[in-house]
Design an enzyme around this catalytic site. Structure first.
Site, short mmCIF file in Angstrom:
data_model
loop_
_atom_site.label_atom_id
_atom_site.label_comp_id
_atom_site.label_asym_id
_atom_site.label_seq_id
_atom_site.Cartn_x
_atom_site.Cartn_y
_atom_site.Cartn_z
N SER A 119 0.83 -1.21 0.00
CA SER A 119 0.00 0.00 0.00
C SER A 119 0.86 1.25 0.00
O SER A 119 0.40 2.31 -0.41
CB SER A 119 -0.86 0.05 1.27
OG SER A 119 -1.69 -1.05 1.33
N HIS A 140 -2.10 -3.31 -6.66
CA HIS A 140 -2.67 -2.92 -5.36
C HIS A 140 -4.18 -3.15 -5.34
O HIS A 140 -4.93 -2.39 -5.95
CB HIS A 140 -2.32 -1.45 -5.07
CG HIS A 140 -2.73 -1.00 -3.71
ND1 HIS A 140 -3.35 0.20 -3.47
CD2 HIS A 140 -2.62 -1.60 -2.49
CE1 HIS A 140 -3.59 0.31 -2.18
NE2 HIS A 140 -3.16 -0.76 -1.57
N GLU A 152 -4.98 -0.76 -8.46
CA GLU A 152 -4.00 0.22 -8.94
C GLU A 152 -2.79 -0.58 -9.44
O GLU A 152 -2.20 -1.36 -8.70
CB GLU A 152 -3.57 1.15 -7.79
CG GLU A 152 -4.69 2.11 -7.38
CD GLU A 152 -4.37 2.95 -6.15
OE1 GLU A 152 -4.71 4.13 -6.14
OE2 GLU A 152 -3.80 2.41 -5.18
N ASN A 190 -4.76 6.20 -1.57
CA ASN A 190 -4.26 6.55 -0.24
C ASN A 190 -3.66 7.95 -0.20
O ASN A 190 -3.71 8.63 0.82
CB ASN A 190 -3.24 5.51 0.24
CG ASN A 190 -3.91 4.22 0.65
OD1 ASN A 190 -5.09 4.22 0.99
ND2 ASN A 190 -3.19 3.11 0.60
N1 NAD Z 1 -5.35 -4.90 4.84
C1 NAD Z 1 -5.65 -4.05 3.90
O1 NAD Z 1 -6.70 -3.38 3.94
C2 NAD Z 1 -4.73 -3.87 2.72
C3 NAD Z 1 -5.23 -3.28 1.55
C4 NAD Z 1 -4.40 -3.18 0.44
C5 NAD Z 1 -3.10 -3.64 0.53
N2 NAD Z 1 -2.63 -4.19 1.69
C6 NAD Z 1 -1.24 -4.66 1.69
O2 NAD Z 1 -1.27 -6.09 1.54
C7 NAD Z 1 -0.16 -6.67 2.23
C8 NAD Z 1 -0.68 -7.72 3.20
O3 NAD Z 1 -1.55 -7.10 4.12
P1 NAD Z 1 -2.62 -7.92 4.95
O4 NAD Z 1 -3.51 -6.92 5.60
O5 NAD Z 1 -3.22 -9.00 4.11
O6 NAD Z 1 -1.69 -8.59 6.07
P2 NAD Z 1 -1.97 -9.87 6.96
O7 NAD Z 1 -1.11 -9.72 8.15
O8 NAD Z 1 -3.43 -10.10 7.13
O9 NAD Z 1 -1.43 -11.08 6.07
C9 NAD Z 1 -0.07 -11.30 5.79
C10 NAD Z 1 0.11 -12.79 5.60
O10 NAD Z 1 1.42 -13.03 5.13
C11 NAD Z 1 1.89 -14.21 5.74
N3 NAD Z 1 3.35 -14.21 5.66
C12 NAD Z 1 4.23 -13.50 6.42
N4 NAD Z 1 5.49 -13.77 6.00
C13 NAD Z 1 5.38 -14.65 4.98
C14 NAD Z 1 6.32 -15.30 4.14
N5 NAD Z 1 7.62 -15.07 4.28
N6 NAD Z 1 5.88 -16.16 3.19
C15 NAD Z 1 4.56 -16.37 3.03
N7 NAD Z 1 3.61 -15.78 3.81
C16 NAD Z 1 4.03 -14.93 4.75
C17 NAD Z 1 1.36 -14.14 7.15
O11 NAD Z 1 1.33 -15.44 7.73
C18 NAD Z 1 -0.04 -13.58 6.90
O12 NAD Z 1 -0.99 -14.60 6.69
C19 NAD Z 1 0.59 -5.52 2.85
O13 NAD Z 1 1.63 -5.13 2.00
C20 NAD Z 1 -0.46 -4.42 2.94
O14 NAD Z 1 0.11 -3.13 2.92
C21 NAD Z 1 -3.42 -4.33 2.77
#
Ligand code: NAD
Length: 490
Positions: A119, A140, A152, A190
């Site tokens: 993000s 994204h 995006e 954002n």
């Molecule tokens: N949550 C949101 O609203 C949102 C929206 C858009 C983008 N994002 C982006 O998406 C990404 C993930 O966010 P999220 O909210 O899903 O996080 P999250 O914490 O819910 O999920 C992350 C997952 O990655 C796994 N993980 C960690 N290290 C790992 C590895 N080395 N190999 C494989 N899996 C691994 C974890 O076990 C976890 O299940 C971030 O970069 C975040 O900025 C989040």
């Protein structure tokens, strides 16, 4: 390039949804998690999400089985060696992402496109860590990925021509609208949304209005799906704080410095919905110390409406129809205005009786109390508005009151973003409608409010707060000067 086999790394909130989106579109997916326990959680996310769709009748049970059948789950990254595209959705920590991309670069074929769902981190920095920076992009998605229609697609200065187009075409195949943008902190959504949320926190800290009133004004007055504090709770105050920090690091714009209030709440563990407590919450909430509303009705008396004649007549008529009498010696003087009313108040024999009224949309009346307004007049104004079916939003007598003060700088930022060549008007509008569920994009809003009104409102905000970023964008100013009412579309 056609993408048929894709990998998704990290099956948390976003990754599980992204894997589902690919599988729904008929692609084969390899989902990778860090360990067996996390993999089981990822499987749980997928089963719950598709199960809900079946319960709601949006998916037949056989379709769900087909979708889940297309997803292979593993804890080994090496299983990604044959995929055409990998989308990474692991936690937002640059070192983790760089180490993962280095590994993916080694494992995957040289032609495989590597995408990050980050993000706020620099896609360029992630790309530069690989031996194929030309084939690294941002993809994204928005939360929840199966529902939100926006993607995006972020290209960097080194992305090969064609890769962004291929990924954009893939997003279309997934049923999403793709907006292709460059690698700047916050991308479109954002970059425009978070400063607005930060500004809402700042207005609350300045005591311009309280939490519930600001949220009500933006929901009911502008038609946004949520008010800024409700949305901050949903996003997570910690996430908002971090993204603001990244924006600030890039822009050094003091409006992008995360609000000290966010820092305090995050440190206190009030993170929003994820911790059960933030600006709202069952176990306690933070409302900016707004004084508790007087529940008892004021002893309503006589009124007088002054200010804009058209609207004034309308409001006076509604009050008369509700049985109240206009008077030349009224208990409360309702001054219709979109600017601070103190200069009008001081001309009255009793300035304590004046309350500024700014009608926003069909439902909201911002009620500005000046430094001289009596509590009695303020309460009477609130009650009168309720009786004629308007939601009162009490606030201080400041330029822009609540809605214009929050909305106009956001619109100004959108004009600057377009003018800087970052994204097209159509893309910015689509991004805000689809990424945030806004009823209209910023340019559509600007045109419906009238460019001159927004320009003049920004000038007033600038004069009051002396914030350089509130000065109207040159393009907006020039269009108003040229008497043009619409932005030039491509
Ligand atoms: N949550 C949101 O609203 C949102 C929206 C858009 C983008 N994002 C982006 O998406 C990404 C993930 O966010 P999220 O909210 O899903 O996080 P999250 O914490 O819910 O999920 C992350 C997952 O990655 C796994 N993980 C960690 N290290 C790992 C590895 N080395 N190999 C494989 N899996 C691994 C974890 O076990 C976890 O299940 C971030 O970069 C975040 O900025 C989040």
């Amino acid at each position: 390039m056609a993408f048929e086999r894709v990998g998704v790394v990290g099956l948390g909130t976003m990754g599980a949804g992204i894997a589902e989106v690919f599988a729904r579109a008929g692609l084969r997916v390899i989902g990778v998690e860090a360990d067996a326990e996390a993999l089981a959680r990822g499987r749980g996310h997928l089963e719950r999400s598709t199960g809900k769709a079946v319960d709601k009748g949006r998916l037949a049970p056989e379709q769900r089985d087909e979708i889940l059948g297309r997803i292979t789950l593993t804890t080994s990254r090496e299983d990604l060696r044959d995929v055409d595209l990998v989308v990474e959705a692991i936690p937002e920590i640059l070192d983790y992402k760089i180490s993962l991309f280095k590994d993916l670069d080694r494992i995957c074929e040289p032609g495989t496109v590597l995408a990050t769902n980050t993000s706020s981190l620099s896609v360029t920095a992630i790309a530069a860590a690989t031996g194929r920076p030309g084939r690294v992009v941002g993809m994204h998605f928005f939360n929840p990925a199966p529902v939100m229609k926006l993607v995006e697609v972020v290209g960097t200065v080194v992305t090969e021509p064609g890769v962004v187009a291929d990924v954009t075409a893939l997003a279309g195949r997934l049923g999403k609208t793709a907006v292709a943008v460059g690698d700047r902190a916050g991308f479109v959504v954002n970059r425009l949304l978070l400063p607005y949320l930060n500004h809402a926190a700042a207005l609350m800290e300045l005591g311009v209005a309280g939490r519930d009133d600001i949220d009500a004004a933006m929901r009911l007055g502008v038609g946004l799906p949520m008010g800024p504090f409700g949305l901050l709770d949903l996003i997570g105050l910690d996430t908002a704080y971090e993204v603001m920090g990244v924006l600030f690091d890039e822009t050094r714009d003091r409006r992008h410095a995360p609000s000290p209030l966010l820092r305090e709440l995050v440190t206190a563990g009030l993170l929003g919905r994820k911790s059960g407590r933030g600006f709202y919450g069952e176990s306690g909430a933070y409302d900016g110390g707004a004084p508790h509303r007087e529940q008892a009705r004021s002893r309503l008396g006589t009124f007088k409406v002054v200010g804009y004649e058209d609207e004034g007549d309308g409001l006076a008529e509604r009050l008369r129809a509700a049985g109240f009498k206009p008077s030349e010696d009224p208990d409360v003087v309702l001054c219709l205005a979109d600017r601070p009313v103190i200069e009008h108040a001081v001309r009255l024999p009793d300035p304590a009786r004046m309350v500024g009224v700014h009608l926003v949309g069909e439902q909201v009346a911002e009620l500005a109390s000046t430094a001289l307004t009596s509590e009695r007049a303020a309460t009477a104004a609130r009650d009168l508005m309720k009786i004629v079916g308007l939601t009162p939003v009490p606030c201080k007598d400041r330029a822009g009151f609540v809605v214009d003060a929050l909305l106009f700088p956001f619109l100004n930022d959108a004009v600057r973003m377009y003018d800087a060549g970052y994204a097209s008007i159509e893309d910015i509008d689509a991004a805000m409608r689809l990424g945030c569920g806004y009823p209209a994009g910023p340019f559509e809003m600007l045109e419906s409010f009238g460019l001159a009104r927004v320009r003049d409102g920004l000038r007033a905000l600038y004069t009051e707060y002396r914030e350089p970023a509130f000065a109207p964008a040159s393009l907006l100013d020039q269009l108003v000067t040229a008497d043009v009412s619409e932005f030039p579309r491509r």
